[in-house]
Design a protein around this motif. Structure first.
Motif, PDB file in Angstrom:
ATOM      1  N   ARG A   7       3.981  16.198  -4.419  1.00 54.59           N
ATOM      2  CA  ARG A   7       3.445  16.258  -5.782  1.00 54.59           C
ATOM      3  C   ARG A   7       4.576  16.151  -6.804  1.00 54.59           C
ATOM      4  O   ARG A   7       4.478  15.423  -7.796  1.00 54.59           O
ATOM      5  CB  ARG A   7       2.675  17.564  -5.997  1.00 54.59           C
ATOM      6  N   ALA A   8       5.632  16.898  -6.569  1.00 55.44           N
ATOM      7  CA  ALA A   8       6.760  16.904  -7.504  1.00 55.44           C
ATOM      8  C   ALA A   8       7.406  15.530  -7.597  1.00 55.44           C
ATOM      9  O   ALA A   8       7.774  15.071  -8.699  1.00 55.44           O
ATOM     10  CB  ALA A   8       7.787  17.955  -7.079  1.00 55.44           C
ATOM     11  N   ARG A   9       7.548  14.853  -6.470  1.00 53.10           N
ATOM     12  CA  ARG A   9       8.167  13.527  -6.489  1.00 53.10           C
ATOM     13  C   ARG A   9       7.271  12.507  -7.191  1.00 53.10           C
ATOM     14  O   ARG A   9       7.758  11.610  -7.897  1.00 53.10           O
ATOM     15  CB  ARG A   9       8.490  13.085  -5.059  1.00 53.10           C
ATOM     16  N   THR A  10       5.950  12.639  -7.020  1.00 54.29           N
ATOM     17  CA  THR A  10       5.018  11.778  -7.752  1.00 54.29           C
ATOM     18  C   THR A  10       5.144  12.013  -9.246  1.00 54.29           C
ATOM     19  O   THR A  10       5.175  11.065 -10.050  1.00 54.29           O
ATOM     20  CB  THR A  10       3.572  12.058  -7.299  1.00 54.29           C
ATOM     21  N   ASP A  11       5.229  13.274  -9.636  1.00 57.52           N
ATOM     22  CA  ASP A  11       5.357  13.597 -11.055  1.00 57.52           C
ATOM     23  C   ASP A  11       6.651  13.043 -11.643  1.00 57.52           C
ATOM     24  O   ASP A  11       6.692  12.628 -12.803  1.00 57.52           O
ATOM     25  CB  ASP A  11       5.292  15.110 -11.260  1.00 57.52           C
ATOM     26  N   THR A  12       7.704  13.037 -10.845  1.00 58.62           N
ATOM     27  CA  THR A  12       8.968  12.475 -11.329  1.00 58.62           C
ATOM     28  C   THR A  12       8.818  10.984 -11.627  1.00 58.62           C
ATOM     29  O   THR A  12       9.316  10.486 -12.650  1.00 58.62           O
ATOM     30  CB  THR A  12      10.082  12.698 -10.290  1.00 58.62           C
ATOM     31  N   VAL A  13       8.138  10.257 -10.735  1.00 60.88           N
ATOM     32  CA  VAL A  13       7.906   8.827 -10.970  1.00 60.88           C
ATOM     33  C   VAL A  13       7.107   8.628 -12.261  1.00 60.88           C
ATOM     34  O   VAL A  13       7.460   7.781 -13.108  1.00 60.88           O
ATOM     35  CB  VAL A  13       7.158   8.193  -9.779  1.00 60.88           C
ATOM     36  N   ARG A  50      -4.981  11.853  -4.857  1.00 61.84           N
ATOM     37  CA  ARG A  50      -4.903  10.446  -4.474  1.00 61.84           C
ATOM     38  C   ARG A  50      -3.486  10.030  -4.090  1.00 61.84           C
ATOM     39  O   ARG A  50      -3.298   9.368  -3.057  1.00 61.84           O
ATOM     40  CB  ARG A  50      -5.484   9.583  -5.590  1.00 61.84           C
ATOM     41  N   PRO A  51      -2.456  10.389  -4.875  1.00 61.60           N
ATOM     42  CA  PRO A  51      -1.097  10.078  -4.417  1.00 61.60           C
ATOM     43  C   PRO A  51      -0.730  10.750  -3.092  1.00 61.60           C
ATOM     44  O   PRO A  51      -0.084  10.131  -2.241  1.00 61.60           O
ATOM     45  CB  PRO A  51      -0.212  10.614  -5.560  1.00 61.60           C
ATOM     46  N   LEU A  52      -1.134  12.003  -2.920  1.00 57.93           N
ATOM     47  CA  LEU A  52      -0.838  12.693  -1.660  1.00 57.93           C
ATOM     48  C   LEU A  52      -1.463  11.961  -0.484  1.00 57.93           C
ATOM     49  O   LEU A  52      -0.822  11.760   0.558  1.00 57.93           O
ATOM     50  CB  LEU A  52      -1.364  14.129  -1.711  1.00 57.93           C
ATOM     51  N   LEU A  53      -2.722  11.569  -0.633  1.00 61.77           N
ATOM     52  CA  LEU A  53      -3.402  10.883   0.460  1.00 61.77           C
ATOM     53  C   LEU A  53      -2.785   9.516   0.728  1.00 61.77           C
ATOM     54  O   LEU A  53      -2.728   9.069   1.879  1.00 61.77           O
ATOM     55  CB  LEU A  53      -4.891  10.759   0.146  1.00 61.77           C
ATOM     56  N   CYS A  54      -2.339   8.858  -0.321  1.00 60.07           N
ATOM     57  CA  CYS A  54      -1.664   7.563  -0.131  1.00 60.07           C
ATOM     58  C   CYS A  54      -0.421   7.739   0.740  1.00 60.07           C
ATOM     59  O   CYS A  54      -0.203   6.991   1.701  1.00 60.07           O
ATOM     60  CB  CYS A  54      -1.296   6.978  -1.494  1.00 60.07           C
ATOM     61  N   VAL A  55       0.393   8.735   0.432  1.00 63.04           N
ATOM     62  CA  VAL A  55       1.599   8.982   1.226  1.00 63.04           C
ATOM     63  C   VAL A  55       1.232   9.401   2.645  1.00 63.04           C
ATOM     64  O   VAL A  55       1.869   8.969   3.626  1.00 63.04           O
ATOM     65  CB  VAL A  55       2.487  10.042   0.546  1.00 63.04           C
ATOM     66  N   LEU A  56       0.192  10.213   2.797  1.00 67.09           N
ATOM     67  CA  LEU A  56      -0.232  10.626   4.133  1.00 67.09           C
ATOM     68  C   LEU A  56      -0.754   9.434   4.937  1.00 67.09           C
ATOM     69  O   LEU A  56      -0.550   9.365   6.158  1.00 67.09           O
ATOM     70  CB  LEU A  56      -1.305  11.709   4.038  1.00 67.09           C
ATOM     71  N   GLY A  57      -1.418   8.493   4.267  1.00 68.19           N
ATOM     72  CA  GLY A  57      -1.844   7.269   4.949  1.00 68.19           C
ATOM     73  C   GLY A  57      -0.660   6.471   5.452  1.00 68.19           C
ATOM     74  O   GLY A  57      -0.694   5.905   6.559  1.00 68.19           O
ATOM     75  N   TRP A  58       0.403   6.433   4.656  1.00 69.22           N
ATOM     76  CA  TRP A  58       1.627   5.739   5.070  1.00 69.22           C
ATOM     77  C   TRP A  58       2.231   6.410   6.310  1.00 69.22           C
ATOM     78  O   TRP A  58       2.598   5.744   7.285  1.00 69.22           O
ATOM     79  CB  TRP A  58       2.621   5.744   3.907  1.00 69.22           C
ATOM     80  N   HIS A  59       2.292   7.729   6.292  1.00 67.26           N
ATOM     81  CA  HIS A  59       2.795   8.457   7.464  1.00 67.26           C
ATOM     82  C   HIS A  59       1.890   8.238   8.674  1.00 67.26           C
ATOM     83  O   HIS A  59       2.371   8.089   9.805  1.00 67.26           O
ATOM     84  CB  HIS A  59       2.890   9.949   7.165  1.00 67.26           C
ATOM     85  N   ALA A  60       0.576   8.222   8.454  1.00 67.33           N
ATOM     86  CA  ALA A  60      -0.378   8.043   9.563  1.00 67.33           C
ATOM     87  C   ALA A  60      -0.166   6.717  10.264  1.00 67.33           C
ATOM     88  O   ALA A  60      -0.388   6.590  11.482  1.00 67.33           O
ATOM     89  CB  ALA A  60      -1.811   8.143   9.052  1.00 67.33           C
ATOM     90  N   ALA A  61       0.268   5.694   9.500  1.00 69.22           N
ATOM     91  CA  ALA A  61       0.474   4.364  10.069  1.00 69.22           C
ATOM     92  C   ALA A  61       1.879   4.168  10.617  1.00 69.22           C
ATOM     93  O   ALA A  61       2.249   3.042  10.985  1.00 69.22           O
ATOM     94  CB  ALA A  61       0.187   3.306   8.999  1.00 69.22           C
TER      95      ALA A  61
END
Length: 352
Positions: A7-13, A50-61
């Motif tokens: 979350r913090a890294r998304t907020d930084t972006v 939504r950003p968290l799930l996007c990153v988790l999808g990347w890890h899942a793949a």
């Protein structure tokens, strides 16, 4: 895998992106309230689901280690798109409060009241908020297209993004046009929940993240088996909070959804099991744009008396169980499965 860190890294972006836009606006002598309004809204709260799930999808793949800048920028673009959707949603619903603060159109109206008068300021605030929402939509595209994705990644992501945007717009359209017309059509209520929330908020962000790591069609199907019941449960919980939540926790006025006559599963179930007298009350009150607190409390009492509230709680539990079973079958990396299980619990048992 620390969700708070993601979350913090998304907020930084997002913060860095808006800071650059503010500098451009200052250099061009453009109004500073545009980036200011977006910043105030973005950082007033929000779960960054939504950003968290996007990153988790990347890890899942198969994405390994800390997500690189292109993945984080893509994830942040989904939050910027969500900002656009919420700003416009609040205008359509006539909502005054979001995340415990004035909605964007109300904040802008307050800014213009002294100069233009209350009536003109309301109209100006709504129009200005539409434009700021439009800009958030454009900037979500910019975040994505300047993320540094490869051609192959863009080719995989863009169709999913197009599908997500189309689905949520149809979900919003159904939500808007079904309001104030109480019926027992549970199928319509669940279609709204599926397109407005389940696919938009959970399934497509996971798919987009998986596409960034070239995830297979099988993986996307496994993610969908988890995402759709979680997303539906998330919306069902939202419906309960809209009718019974505490404003100091939800950040929204009590009974707002009831006053707006949203066609939710909660309302459809109440209608199905209401007596003729209760249906008459519901029809009269939910078609009244000036429904007062007393009327809203009558609707709330019907939601309880018909068993609709308890039934929706059972639906949430059943969908959470379905999602957990899907995770058990999917064979995802343990850290990803743990994080998704945590998010499922948070989304379905939340108080805000």
């Amino acid at each position: 895998m620390e969700l708070a860190d993601l979350r913090a890294r998304t907020d930084t972006v997002l913060n860095d992106f808006l800071a650059a836009k503010a500098r451009t606006a200052a250099a061009c002598r453009w109004p500073d309230e545009v980036t200011g309004a977006l910043r105030d809204f973005l950082f007033a709260g929000g779960k960054r689901i939504r950003p968290l799930l996007c990153v988790l999808g990347w890890h899942a793949a198969g994405g390994q280690g800390s997500p690189p800048a292109p993945v984080l920028a893509t994830a942040a673009s989904l939050e910027m798109f969500h900002t656009f959707a919420l700003i416009h949603d609040d205008i359509m619903d006539g909502s005054d409060i979001r995340r415990g603060q004035p909605t964007v159109h109300q904040a802008l109206a307050a800014r213009y009241t002294a100069r233009h008068g209350a009536h003109a300021a309301d109209r100006l605030g709504a129009g200005a908020a539409v434009l700021i929402g439009d800009l958030a939509l454009a900037w979500s595209d910019e975040l994505l297209h300047t993320a540094g994705l490869s051609d192959a990644q863009l080719a995989d992501v863009l169709p999913l993004l197009d599908a997500m945007r189309t689905e949520v717009m149809y979900g919003q359209y159904l939500d808007l046009t079904a309001a104030g017309l109480p019926t027992g059509d549970l199928e319509l209520a669940m279609a709204i929940a599926r397109y407005k929330t389940a696919k938009y908020s959970v399934e497509r962000p996971l798919h987009i993240g998986a596409a960034l790591a070239a995830g297979s069609a099988r993986l996307r199907a496994d993610l969908s088996a988890y995402a759709l019941p979680v997303g539906e449960a998330f919306q069902l919980r939202d419906d309960l909070l809209g009718a019974f939540g505490a404003p100091e926790i939800t950040g929204k006025p009590a009974l707002d959804d009831i006053r707006q006559g949203k066609h939710t599963a909660l309302l459809a179930l109440a209608w199905r099991h209401a007596t003729p007298a209760q249906q008459h009350q519901m029809n009269a009150l939910l078609s009244d744009p000036d429904m007062n607190l007393e009327g809203a409390l009558i609707i709330r009492s019907i939601l309880i008396a018909t068993g609709a509230r308890d039934t929706v709680e059972s639906m949430i539990t059943a969908r959470r169980t379905q999602a957990e079973q899907a995770l058990a079958r999917a064979g995802l990396p343990p850290a990803v499965a743990t994080a998704l299980r945590e998010l499922a619990t948070t989304a379905t048992a939340r108080a805000a």
